[in-house]
Design a protein around this motif. Structure first.
Motif, mmCIF file in Angstrom:
data_model
loop_
_atom_site.group_PDB
_atom_site.id
_atom_site.type_symbol
_atom_site.label_atom_id
_atom_site.label_comp_id
_atom_site.label_asym_id
_atom_site.label_seq_id
_atom_site.Cartn_x
_atom_site.Cartn_y
_atom_site.Cartn_z
ATOM 1 N N GLU A 42 -25.646 90.262 43.624
ATOM 2 C CA GLU A 42 -26.351 90.933 42.484
ATOM 3 C C GLU A 42 -27.713 91.722 42.746
ATOM 4 N N ASP A 43 -28.644 90.700 43.448
ATOM 5 C CA ASP A 43 -29.861 91.532 43.719
ATOM 6 C C ASP A 43 -30.094 92.290 44.579
ATOM 7 N N TRP A 44 -29.282 92.345 45.687
ATOM 8 C CA TRP A 44 -29.084 93.461 46.689
ATOM 9 C C TRP A 44 -28.542 94.830 45.840
ATOM 10 N N HIS A 45 -27.652 94.491 45.042
ATOM 11 C CA HIS A 45 -27.213 95.709 44.225
ATOM 12 C C HIS A 45 -28.527 96.427 43.608
ATOM 13 N N GLN A 46 -29.178 95.453 43.054
ATOM 14 C CA GLN A 46 -30.594 96.208 42.356
ATOM 15 C C GLN A 46 -31.252 96.953 43.294
#
Lengths: 281, 254
Positions: free
Chosen positions: A245-249
């Motif tokens: 998820e934080d890489w998507h951000q």
């Protein structure tokens, strides 16, 4: 009188339809901009532009090396592509009426339709295979090869727009042909060529496919052209296909950065074009 | 002006073509030094092509070629091994439409020929001298660094004359230099030609017979690519040898 009323109604109806068409065409663009800005903005901070990427789950980190890498890639591509593209364009406009010129023009037209990933494969074969490793040089070569055909065609059109009377004026002063081409014709077309070059650079900065297997990626700072290098586009790609998820951000934020870079280049191109038009009046 | 003075330009058996079109047919004439020769004739009679053969500009047009002999002070311009670029430095040209370089200032336009040919040195004095010779100095001396395109059409044409003078040619070719100008600007250019012939030999192509009568010492009448008659301007306009010349100068055709 009735026909006049009918005509007015028809006129308004058609205007409304055209307006609707414009809105429909703009809607995806606006939603794209909104999506990138709204999702990307929360992850933006000064350190996003300066820091190295961090592993999954670790807070902070940025795409500083990818910003630098894209800058290096595009600069190297310009070094190779701009002189070739502009030079070929001037040649086509000034001397391109023979068989050789027609062949070059036809090749450039075909070449400008080649998918960018194919150009990437060519760069892979030309640079990566003999060097035995990925490098910024290979990616820059791919980007340069993508720039040359379109840049040469637009340069040709711009040079052809220079009135023949200016060429004659220079030749009649006893200025040799080559000097006339470089110092008078090219100078008169300069504003337009700068615009075309900036647009080509903006397009090159947004390319992903030809970089995937030429420059690859790099988690660290790199300024050596013979090493694998991070780039914004490939970084976005890697972040986006990850399951985290934080890489998507981070992908959204990096996309926003790329959008700003490309948008800024387009804006510069517009300003350059307006200035060049102004100086001709 | 003694008749014994050798001609500045001697044309012998000049032919010129555009592809298959035979535009100038077997023309021979002399141009006296420090005089004005006017070339008149109806549209398409080859007068502009003839003019462009005198500084080898004609061959730059696709399909353009010329044969014959054109000598400048006895030296054949069409001899083998003659560099057309060096000819054009000696034989300057002013075109029908003013064509200043749009990216350059007024001063840079004047010095363009010198700078592009690699001349190093002080340019200010040359710029001033040429602008004075072209009767433009007083109008532009306070804005030498404005774009050349800010000038009016008539001023632009005089700027082009100044630009041609800066490379110090011996001969000045003018291709209908006033046809795109209003009557006042035309009068200024004609006045200028009177002043310039003290230092330069001038060949001027014109559509306007009154202009030819006003500015020239000699007149050549061209028709269908042939030189019909050449002689003193007064003779051509009052007592020509050829019927066709008389018909043309009296306005019966053309």
């Amino acid at each position: 009188m009735r026909s006049l009323l009918l005509r007015r109604i028809r006129n308004h109806l058609m205007t409304a339809l055209c307006g609707l068409g414009v809105l429909l065409a703009l809607a995806p663009l606006a939603s794209l901009l909104w999506l990138v800005v709204s999702r990307g903005l929360p992850g933006l901070s000064l350190s996003f532009f300066t820091a190295l990427p961090t592993p999954v789950g670790e807070p902070g980190g940025g795409v500083g090396n990818a910003v630098v890498g894209t800058g290096m890639l595009v600069s190297l591509a310009c070094l190779l592509g701009l002189p070739l593209g502009v030079g070929a364009g001037v040649f086509l406009a000034e001397r391109g009426d023979g068989l050789f010129g027609r062949t070059v023009r036809f090749t450039a037209e075909v070449f400008s339709g080649v998918p960018s990933i194919v150009v990437g494969i060519v760069a892979y074969g030309l640079v990566v295979v003999p060097m035995h490793h990925f490098s910024a040089l290979a990616g820059a070569l791919a980007l340069a090869l993508l720039m040359v055909p379109t840049l040469s065609r637009s340069t040709e059109e711009l040079v052809r727009l220079v009135p023949g009377s200016l060429r004659e004026a220079s030749l009649a002063l006893g200025v040799p042909q080559w000097k006339t081409s470089l110092r008078i014709v090219l100078r008169t077309a300069r504003g337009g060529i700068v615009t075309a070059a900036l647009l080509a650079v903006a397009r090159a900065a947004g390319e992903t496919a030809p970089l995937l297997f030429t420059t690859l990626n790099n988690q660290y700072w790199n300024l050596r052209p013979d090493q694998p290098t991070a780039s914004l586009t490939v970084q976005i790609f890697n972040y986006a296909i990850s399951p985290y998820e934080d890489w998507h951000q981070k992908a959204w934020s990096a996309a926003l950065v790329l959008l700003l870079v490309v948008g800024g280049l387009n804006l510069l191109a517009r300003i350059a074009m307006r200035n060049s038009l102004g100086s001709h009046r | 002006m003694s008749a014994a003075a050798p001609p500045k330009i001697r044309v012998e058996g000049l032919d010129a073509w555009f592809g298959e079109t035979h535009a100038v047919r077997d023309v021979s004439l002399d141009v006296r030094p420090l005089s004005v020769l006017a070339v008149i004739g109806p549209s398409g009679c080859g007068k502009s092509t003839f003019l462009r053969c005198l500084n080898r500009m004609h061959e730059l047009v696709p399909g353009g070629r010329a044969t014959g002999k054109v000598t400048l002070d006895g030296e054949d311009l069409y001899a083998r091994g003659v560099d057309p670029v060096s000819i054009r430095r000696r034989v300057g040209m002013v075109f029908q439409r003013p064509n200043p370089f749009p990216t350059m200032t007024i001063a840079d336009n004047v010095s363009a020929g010198l700078r592009l040919n690699g001349w190093k040195g002080r340019l200010e004095e040359i710029v001033e001298r040429c602008l004075r010779q072209a009767a433009l100095w007083d109008e532009v001396k306070d804005r030498l660094h404005s774009p050349a395109t800010s000038l009016s059409g008539g001023q632009q044409q005089r700027l082009c004359i100044a630009r041609a003078l800066a490379v110090e040619p011996e001969v000045l070719l003018m291709d209908e230099p006033a046809s795109a100008l209003d009557p006042i600007a035309t009068a200024r250019v004609e006045e200028l030609m009177h002043e310039l012939k003290a230092r330069y030999t001038i060949v001027v192509v014109t559509h306007n017979m009154q202009q030819a009568a006003r500015v020239s010492d000699q007149t050549a009448f061209f028709y269908m690519g042939e030189l019909v008659e050449v002689g003193d301007t007064e003779t051509i306009f009052t007592n020509p040898r050829e019927q066709r010349t008389e018909d043309y100068v009296t306005g019966k055709f053309g």
